[in-house]
Scaffold this motif. Structure first.
Motif, PDB file in Angstrom:
ATOM      1  N   TYR A   3       0.859  -1.182   0.000  1.00  0.00           N
ATOM      2  CA  TYR A   3       0.000   0.000   0.000  1.00  0.00           C
ATOM      3  C   TYR A   3       0.891   1.226   0.000  1.00  0.00           C
ATOM      4  O   TYR A   3       1.878   1.287   0.745  1.00  0.00           O
ATOM      5  CB  TYR A   3      -0.899  -0.009   1.240  1.00  0.00           C
TER       6      TYR A   3
ATOM      7  N   TYR B 149     -15.983  16.394   5.146  1.00  0.00           N
ATOM      8  CA  TYR B 149     -16.195  15.307   6.093  1.00  0.00           C
ATOM      9  C   TYR B 149     -14.900  14.592   6.459  1.00  0.00           C
ATOM     10  O   TYR B 149     -14.889  13.679   7.262  1.00  0.00           O
ATOM     11  CB  TYR B 149     -17.181  14.280   5.508  1.00  0.00           C
TER      12      TYR B 149
ATOM     13  N   SER C 211     -11.600  13.412   8.031  1.00  0.00           N
ATOM     14  CA  SER C 211     -10.901  13.561   9.301  1.00  0.00           C
ATOM     15  C   SER C 211      -9.541  12.876   9.216  1.00  0.00           C
ATOM     16  O   SER C 211      -8.930  12.567  10.218  1.00  0.00           O
ATOM     17  CB  SER C 211     -11.733  12.958  10.435  1.00  0.00           C
ATOM     18  N   PHE C 212      -9.093  12.618   8.001  1.00  0.00           N
ATOM     19  CA  PHE C 212      -7.811  11.926   7.840  1.00  0.00           C
ATOM     20  C   PHE C 212      -6.708  12.937   7.562  1.00  0.00           C
ATOM     21  O   PHE C 212      -6.958  14.072   7.156  1.00  0.00           O
ATOM     22  CB  PHE C 212      -7.907  10.900   6.715  1.00  0.00           C
TER      23      PHE C 212
ATOM     24  N   GLU D 267      -6.262   5.198  -6.534  1.00  0.00           N
ATOM     25  CA  GLU D 267      -7.435   6.030  -6.287  1.00  0.00           C
ATOM     26  C   GLU D 267      -7.292   7.306  -7.085  1.00  0.00           C
ATOM     27  O   GLU D 267      -6.213   7.900  -7.164  1.00  0.00           O
ATOM     28  CB  GLU D 267      -7.547   6.362  -4.796  1.00  0.00           C
TER      29      GLU D 267
ATOM     30  N   ASP E   8     -16.784   5.082  -5.632  1.00  0.00           N
ATOM     31  CA  ASP E   8     -17.235   5.232  -4.246  1.00  0.00           C
ATOM     32  C   ASP E   8     -18.513   6.056  -4.178  1.00  0.00           C
ATOM     33  O   ASP E   8     -18.627   7.066  -4.862  1.00  0.00           O
ATOM     34  CB  ASP E   8     -16.194   6.020  -3.426  1.00  0.00           C
TER      35      ASP E   8
ATOM     36  N   ILE F 204     -19.423   1.484  -0.895  1.00  0.00           N
ATOM     37  CA  ILE F 204     -20.376   2.402  -0.299  1.00  0.00           C
ATOM     38  C   ILE F 204     -20.060   2.591   1.188  1.00  0.00           C
ATOM     39  O   ILE F 204     -19.663   1.656   1.868  1.00  0.00           O
ATOM     40  CB  ILE F 204     -21.829   1.910  -0.479  1.00  0.00           C
ATOM     41  N   TYR F 205     -20.235   3.828   1.617  1.00  0.00           N
ATOM     42  CA  TYR F 205     -19.980   4.134   3.021  1.00  0.00           C
ATOM     43  C   TYR F 205     -21.078   5.019   3.572  1.00  0.00           C
ATOM     44  O   TYR F 205     -21.620   5.845   2.835  1.00  0.00           O
ATOM     45  CB  TYR F 205     -18.639   4.875   3.175  1.00  0.00           C
ATOM     46  N   GLY F 206     -21.375   4.833   4.827  1.00  0.00           N
ATOM     47  CA  GLY F 206     -22.278   5.764   5.492  1.00  0.00           C
ATOM     48  C   GLY F 206     -21.450   6.956   5.931  1.00  0.00           C
ATOM     49  O   GLY F 206     -20.319   6.795   6.392  1.00  0.00           O
TER      50      GLY F 206
ATOM     51  N   SER G 135     -19.847   9.485   8.140  1.00  0.00           N
ATOM     52  CA  SER G 135     -19.710   9.686   9.584  1.00  0.00           C
ATOM     53  C   SER G 135     -19.205  11.102   9.807  1.00  0.00           C
ATOM     54  O   SER G 135     -18.263  11.557   9.159  1.00  0.00           O
ATOM     55  CB  SER G 135     -18.804   8.633  10.220  1.00  0.00           C
TER      56      SER G 135
ATOM     57  N   ASP H 114     -17.353  13.292  11.813  1.00  0.00           N
ATOM     58  CA  ASP H 114     -16.353  13.206  12.881  1.00  0.00           C
ATOM     59  C   ASP H 114     -16.035  14.586  13.445  1.00  0.00           C
ATOM     60  O   ASP H 114     -16.010  15.571  12.718  1.00  0.00           O
ATOM     61  CB  ASP H 114     -15.062  12.574  12.361  1.00  0.00           C
TER      62      ASP H 114
ATOM     63  N   HIS I 146      -0.583   2.312   7.118  1.00  0.00           N
ATOM     64  CA  HIS I 146      -0.754   1.196   8.048  1.00  0.00           C
ATOM     65  C   HIS I 146      -0.179  -0.082   7.457  1.00  0.00           C
ATOM     66  O   HIS I 146      -0.245  -0.275   6.245  1.00  0.00           O
ATOM     67  CB  HIS I 146      -2.236   0.980   8.340  1.00  0.00           C
TER      68      HIS I 146
END
Lengths: 364, 601
Positions: free
Chosen positions: A7, A19, A21-22, A95, A159, A189-191, A193, A195, A266
């Motif tokens: 990665y 949105y 938060s990264f 991406e 996405d 798909i993501y909900g 969030s 943050d 990571h």
């Protein structure tokens, strides 16, 4: 030869999404990007025993990797292919965000070995995209998508986010249908969030967020429409046409080792999970030291047997195929159609996926 | 031997926050110089001992010297009294050990219910009452008004009352002079057989039980073999003495009129009950001092460890507390819902709160406590009387011939502005109005007979909120009264949760059922399936709510193989699960459980 996934984290972007938060740096200077690319290359080359691994997947994520510039991406890719034994049918994903790469750039990516694109669509409603501070419109996405097809990408993922502010079920359905019309091979798909610390969080009182019931409805419609269009819900957050499941994504949940290069990347390597320092400058400064030995990472602790087992279940249950669990499954999970069991293989049903956290907590 | 005519034994009585302990500190401070000279040698020993042991024994009776204007040195004994209705009996025994009491009244607040209750107790015990007006330095102090109140309500002259500020140390000497002049010296016969009143006791891990006594007649000394006249227990005395602010003063002998302590390697506090009479085993007194009463718990509650594995710790902690508190009782009980725990009996709500708080603070225990219950008196069809302290054991309606509940005589003192709301409240809580008196200025004193069951439910809180905290309540137990009582049960997902059951007056059952059912619905986290929440009386459902099924968890992106967020989320869920109580197939957190039992409106 051991299997390994790679990665590469590119913590740069055009502008911060409301949105997000990264950790990522918007509008980074060219010199910084150059140094960062060089640092990634150094790190790749320093990887110990790189010839002892079979690399099954390479993934460039971010941020927005294309913000690094395709020329620099090419250099990094070249060093990866030179250093590692990347097998022929390896999945090589990058991406992409619309407006961050043109047709020529896509063509170059294709030529250097990228065989899968993951494009951030998020929504097909311009009002929403603006509210989210996305740097593109719905049309921009369509253009990017068709260019990708034209240069020959045959494996594209897109996405989508549900539960978006100020979106009705109709708005969301429009997004889903627009995406399905394009027939991408893969959909994530993501909900949403919201943050703490994000602009969205700060302004949340000025938006109308869908109620829990509306959110649930959106998710249901989404699953239904994708299923009707021939997609398989192969993992909690991911759908694909047959044989287009993401190898990289599946690898994460099957606990295939992966090594992350770059600031804040990571890794799951030698039974340890660790994260590189998030600071880009620190990463660049230390890039002459090999990070391959996980002991070089301050926050690296080998997983205990119990942790490993809990991880195996928690991650494995994200996949439709399920995971082997020998201890008994509470009967009411089976009775209420939340969990299926074949032999010792336990998997979540479509309904179970929706409340996966609660179920997983019960099964580990 | 101390000259009995120079002894003065007294207590300080006051409503909470009227300055009792501050005045006590000032009195001791003022006289310290005299006492210090006497105590200096022992002080060093004692302090060292106490340092070594890391504890300081709370002196329930302090002996100190005061050199009065008349030139004599007086031996003063200040006996501490617990200041709450739950401990009325202990207060009365402490007062029995005195000849006088300082009645401290806050000049900014006037007489309150506790002032009155304590004053009456003092009168009942034939004490000389010395009113003391405190907080006279505050701008809102109304000194003449307070004196009027004392004269009018309590009926004692207040002209001479010292006007002090305990906080600022003003006029403390006046108080001491009055103690010496107005409080009578004790009368007792040192030649008569020993009679000493136990007014308190506490457990010390080195000395064993420390028994606080007032010697009424006779002499007691180290080596004497004594007998507790009610329990019959006999001991050979190891230490006899007085307590000063500097610690133990084991002088070896106490004679008629004196106040002090004795130890005899006594292992159990149950052998030294408050109110018992100590006499000599070889030359016993003919009869014990009057007024002995066995203290019985009035309020019961189940106490369970939030984490079932801590059962043993809870047991140890309860045993330790019990060492020092003979009024507190407990026995193991098992609840289908909460597992293994203890049924605990308390003197009252405050006592219960103190114990629960000590368990949580001093012993670091996380507890689940069930709703407090009074003791119901059930006469069954066979004519047998049963005392029920746990709703779980409440018989079914067809077994009951008559049910009775404990009642209290309540006194409420309030500014007249709140009389209406208080009457409303008392009526709502099934109170029977007895009378009302207007007292000094703009205040009223109301008398009601109230079911104890209502008082332990939420009466204090309701009274406080309806009167902005201006009204005060005191009560004394007044026996049992037949009542229409029923047991309310609660079912989650069709299963009875025994720990939630309680006894309620029939007229209130429906409203109470509705409220609890709603609270349960609001506090039970949504689970993976729908859960009916029901209230039932004898198998008949009288209220129902539904906790809807959880339909969706957060579905957030895992960026680049970062599963840490996911792991944290699951860790949290797992951690939460540990604290969950599985009630059948329903999981309920401690917080949810406690929220349901919380008594506020």
């Amino acid at each position: 030869m051991k299997d390994l996934m790679l990665y590469f984290h590119i913590p740069f972007c055009v502008s911060k999404c409301a949105y997000c938060s990264f950790y990522s740096i918007p509008k980074a200077k060219e010199e910084l990007k150059e140094e960062y690319a060089n640092a990634l290359i150094r790190q790749t080359k320093l990887f110990e025993n790189s010839d002892k691994y079979t690399v099954r997947s390479v993934y460039f994520g971010g941020g927005t990797p294309t913000v690094l510039g395709v020329d620099r991406l090419e250099k990094v890719f070249n060093s990866v292919f030179e250093t590692f034994n990347v097998i022929n049918n390896a999945e090589v994903t990058i991406e992409v965000n619309p407006c961050t790469v043109d047709k020529q750039g896509l063509s170059l990516l294709k030529s250097i070995g990228v065989n899968r694109l993951s494009i951030g669509a998020q929504s097909f409603n311009d009002k929403t995209l603006k509210l989210l501070n996305r740097a593109h419109s719905a049309d921009d996405f369509l253009r990017c998508y068709s260019q990708a097809r034209k240069v020959g990408f045959s494996n594209i993922s897109a996405d989508l986010i549900f539960a978006l502010p100020n979106e009705t079920l109709a708005d969301f359905t429009h997004s889903v249908n627009s995406l399905i019309e394009l027939k991408p091979e893969h959909v994530s798909i993501y909900g949403l969030s919201v943050d703490e610390g994000t602009p969205l969080f700060k302004n949340k009182s000025s938006y109308a967020f869908p109620s829990e019931d509306e959110e649930e409805q959106q998710y249901e419609v989404l699953c239904e429409l994708l299923k009707m269009a021939g997609y398989s819900h192969y993992e909690i957050s991911n759908f694909s046409l047959p044989n287009y499941e993401s190898k990289h994504n599946c690898g994460y949940w099957q606990r295939m080792p992966y090594f992350g290069f770059g600031a804040g990347a990571h890794s799951f390597f030698k039974c340890r999970r660790f994260e590189a320092a998030r600071d880009v400058l620190a990463f660049i400064k230390n890039s002459h030291i090999s990070f391959t030995a996980p002991t070089n990472y301050d926050n690296s602790v080998p997983l205990s047997e119990v942790e490993a087992e809990e991880e195996r279940i928690m991650l494995g249950l994200r996949l439709k195929r399920g995971v082997e669990i020998t201890k008994p499954v509470p009967k009411y999970l089976l009775d209420n159609g939340l969990v299926k069991k074949h032999g010792n293989t336990v998997s979540l049903t479509e309904r179970g996926f929706r409340v996966s956290n609660s179920i997983i907590a019960m099964l580990i | 031997m101390t000259d009995i005519s120079k002894i003065r034994n007294f207590s300080i009585i006051a409503h909470i926050d009227h300055g009792k302990s501050t005045l006590a500190d000032r009195l001791l401070e003022y006289t310290e110089a005299v006492s210090k000279r006497e105590a200096v040698d022992r002080m060093l020993d004692n302090m060292e001992l106490e340092r070594e042991r890391g504890i300081t024994i709370k002196a329930r009776a302090v002996n100190f010297k005061y050199k009065a204007d008349d030139g004599n040195i007086y031996d003063l004994n200040l006996i501490d009294t617990p200041g709450h209705v739950d401990f009325n009996y202990e207060v009365s025994r402490s007062l029995q050990s005195c000849e006088g009491a300082l009645l401290v009244v806050d000049a900014t607040q006037g007489i309150q219910a506790q002032t009155l209750a304590n004053a009456y107790l003092a009168v009942d015990n034939d004490l000389e009452i010395l009113p003391v007006i405190n907080k006279t330095d505050l701008p809102s102090a109304n000194i003449p008004g307070t004196k009027d109140e004392i004269e009018e309500i309590i009926g004692i002259p207040a002209d001479e009352a010292p006007e002090i500020s305990a906080k600022m140390g003003i006029n403390i000497k006046d108080v001491l002079e009055q103690i010496v002049k107005s409080i009578p010296a004790p009368n007792g016969n040192p030649e008569a057989p020993l009679k000493a009143l136990i007014f308190d006791s506490c457990y010390d891990s080195y000395k064993g039980v420390i028994v606080y006594i007032r010697v009424k007649d006779g002499v007691v000394k180290v080596g004497d073999k004594v007998r507790m006249m009610h329990t019959g227990a006999e001991f050979e005395l190891v230490e006899v003495g007085t307590l000063s602010t500097f610690g133990f003063n084991p002088k070896g002998v106490l004679s008629a009129g004196e106040v002090g302590y004795l130890t005899a390697s006594i292992k159990s506090i149950a052998d030294t009950e408050v109110g018992d009479t100590v006499t000599l085993a070889d030359a016993p007194a003919e009869e014990a001092l009057p007024g002995f009463k066995k203290v019985l718990p009035m309020v019961y509650s189940g106490i369970y460890p939030a984490d079932g594995a801590k059962y043993g710790d809870l047991k140890d902690a309860l045993e330790k507390l019990r060492l020092n508190d003979s009024a507190f009782v407990f026995e193991p009980e098992t609840s289908a819902a909460l597992g293994f725990g203890f049924r605990c009996g308390f003197l009252g709500l405050l006592h219960m709160e103190i114990i629960q708080e000590r368990l949580e603070r001093e012993f670091n225990l996380d507890l689940i406590t069930t709703a407090p219950s009074v003791i119901y008196k059930i006469t069954d069809k066979k004519g047998e009387v049963r005392m029920i302290d746990n709703p779980t054991n409440y018989p079914t309606p067809d077994e009951i011939e008559e049910a009775a509940e404990p009642i209290v005589n309540a006194t409420i003192i309030t500014p007249t502005a709140y009389v209406g709301s208080i009457m409303e409240l008392c009526q709502d809580r099934r109170g029977v109005f007895i009378d009302m008196k207007y007292v000094a200025g703009d205040r009223a004193e109301l008398h009601y007979v109230l079911p104890l069951n209502e008082i332990i439910y939420d009466f204090f809180d309701a009274l406080k909120s309806k009167t902005k905290g201006y009204a005060s309540l005191d009560y004394e137990h007044a026996g049992y009264k037949p009542s229409k009582l029923i047991k309310l049960d609660f079912l989650l997902n069709g299963e009875n949760v025994d720990a939630l059951s309680f006894i309620v007056h029939a007229d209130k059952s429906y409203a109470r059922a509705r409220r609890i059912v709603e609270k349960l619905k609001d506090n039970i986290p949504r689970q993976l399936f729908e859960i009916p929440v029901q209230a039932a009386v004898g198998g008949k459902i009288i209220a129902r709510e539904t906790v809807r099924a959880l339909r969706k968890d957060v579905l957030a992106k895992c960026y680049g193989g970062d599963i840490t967020r996911k792991k944290k989320l699951l860790e949290k869920q797992k951690e939460g699960k540990k604290k969950m109580r599985s009630l059948g197939s329903v999981e309920l957190s401690k917080d949810a459980f406690m929220a349901v039992l919380k008594l506020d409106e």
